[in-house]
Design an enzyme around this catalytic site. Sequence first.
Site, PDB file in Angstrom:
ATOM      1  N   ASP A  55      39.908  22.526  41.599  1.00  0.00           N
ATOM      2  CA  ASP A  55      38.194  22.297  41.434  1.00  0.00           C
ATOM      3  C   ASP A  55      37.754  21.543  42.475  1.00  0.00           C
ATOM      4  O   ASP A  55      37.074  20.376  42.618  1.00  0.00           O
ATOM      5  CB  ASP A  55      38.632  20.798  40.285  1.00  0.00           C
ATOM      6  N   ASP A  93      36.461  23.782  36.922  1.00  0.00           N
ATOM      7  CA  ASP A  93      36.214  22.946  35.863  1.00  0.00           C
ATOM      8  C   ASP A  93      34.951  23.602  35.244  1.00  0.00           C
ATOM      9  O   ASP A  93      33.983  24.013  36.094  1.00  0.00           O
ATOM     10  CB  ASP A  93      35.910  21.590  36.214  1.00  0.00           C
ATOM     11  N   HIS A  95      32.490  23.544  32.087  1.00  0.00           N
ATOM     12  CA  HIS A  95      32.114  22.714  30.559  1.00  0.00           C
ATOM     13  C   HIS A  95      30.898  23.402  30.308  1.00  0.00           C
ATOM     14  O   HIS A  95      30.134  23.826  30.828  1.00  0.00           O
ATOM     15  CB  HIS A  95      32.074  21.392  30.869  1.00  0.00           C
ATOM     16  N   HIS A  99      29.277  19.134  26.516  1.00  0.00           N
ATOM     17  CA  HIS A  99      30.602  18.855  26.340  1.00  0.00           C
ATOM     18  C   HIS A  99      31.145  17.775  26.039  1.00  0.00           C
ATOM     19  O   HIS A  99      30.561  16.528  26.310  1.00  0.00           O
ATOM     20  CB  HIS A  99      31.513  19.316  27.704  1.00  0.00           C
ATOM     21  N   HIS A 128      29.000  17.284  34.070  1.00  0.00           N
ATOM     22  CA  HIS A 128      29.537  17.639  35.453  1.00  0.00           C
ATOM     23  C   HIS A 128      30.096  18.890  35.181  1.00  0.00           C
ATOM     24  O   HIS A 128      30.373  19.433  34.192  1.00  0.00           O
ATOM     25  CB  HIS A 128      30.560  16.904  36.201  1.00  0.00           C
ATOM     26  N   LYS A 153      38.568  26.318  33.268  1.00  0.00           N
ATOM     27  CA  LYS A 153      39.120  25.623  32.052  1.00  0.00           C
ATOM     28  C   LYS A 153      38.019  24.376  31.651  1.00  0.00           C
ATOM     29  O   LYS A 153      37.098  24.213  32.381  1.00  0.00           O
ATOM     30  CB  LYS A 153      40.419  24.788  32.627  1.00  0.00           C
ATOM     31  N   CYS A 198      42.616  16.121  37.254  1.00  0.00           N
ATOM     32  CA  CYS A 198      43.078  17.811  37.242  1.00  0.00           C
ATOM     33  C   CYS A 198      44.387  18.082  38.312  1.00  0.00           C
ATOM     34  O   CYS A 198      45.338  19.042  37.790  1.00  0.00           O
ATOM     35  CB  CYS A 198      41.941  18.655  37.622  1.00  0.00           C
TER      36      CYS A 198
HETATM   37  C1  VGL Z   1      38.134  16.183  36.677  1.00  0.00           C
HETATM   38  C2  VGL Z   1      37.439  14.575  35.402  1.00  0.00           C
HETATM   39  C3  VGL Z   1      36.611  15.385  34.784  1.00  0.00           C
HETATM   40  C4  VGL Z   1      39.008  16.885  38.088  1.00  0.00           C
HETATM   41  C5  VGL Z   1      37.516  17.315  35.814  1.00  0.00           C
HETATM   42  O1  VGL Z   1      38.778  17.954  38.420  1.00  0.00           O
HETATM   43  O2  VGL Z   1      40.074  16.110  38.340  1.00  0.00           O
HETATM   44  N1  VGL Z   1      38.093  14.864  36.561  1.00  0.00           N
HETATM   45  N2  VGL Z   1      36.816  16.543  34.952  1.00  0.00           N
HETATM   46 ZN    ZN Z   2      35.821  18.046  33.892  1.00  0.00          ZN
END
Ligand code: VGL
Ligand code: ZN
Length: 251
Positions: A55, A93, A95, A99, A128, A153, A198
Amino acid sequence: MVTDRREFLKSTMAGALAATAAAGVTRAHAQGAQQASPKGTKIKPGPRDVLLVVDVQNDFIPGGALAVKEGDAIVPLVNQLAAGFEHVILTQDWHTPGHISFASSHPGKKPFETTQLAYGTQVLWPDHCVQGTPGADLHKDLKIPHGELIIRKGYRKQMDSYSAFFEADGKTTTGLSGYVKDRGFRQVYLVGLATDFCVCWSALDARKVGLGASVIEDACRGIDTNGSLGKAWEQMTKVGVKRIRSTDIAV
Ligand code: VGL
Ligand code: ZN
């Protein structure tokens, strides 16, 4: 450190001993054993090792919607590490709009509060990494042309997925464990954002599917909401995730 070790080896006339120790290190490494490398030995990534770049996306970089402190500081190091790995997988990430992990989808809730969902406690985030938006793009300075797979994901509207392997119910697979097994990888090295979400969940799940897992700490940054960073290290350590630094890797 290296000099000390050489002195030590010399002074113990330990040619044979050193060879045994080195073989032991190689063997332990190949089996994904969970001991940290002894001082002075570096890990040389091999054909069964894979770097998982988690990510590294604009929304997690300062100025982004869910900025991780110093998130951009890891990019040069991630590039450098990636160059030393034959195999690299990246995650994104990804979404849907609206979401379920977004605070904006829960009237009266604010970002970083939690709520109970069918699959357990969910931290609620600012919107996000919405599919197809600039915030969801990989950081522009990430240079990993030999990356072999980008796994997305969190694309199911009703379920989050911190982990690159399983979604938040702990059962729905992203397909990554099958891919990794098919490719014959045994050990996953993790870098990226965020250490306590993540990266952590991916490392825990790597162990669950029988892989060795090492988090390269200085090539990650955390969010640290409500003690999440400390908790993450506690959980990872408990299941044998190795906590290493970029200097432990020979690249
Ligand atoms: C993440 C919070 C929400 C991450 C992703 O990449 O760690 N954290 N979505
Ligand atoms: Zn996320």
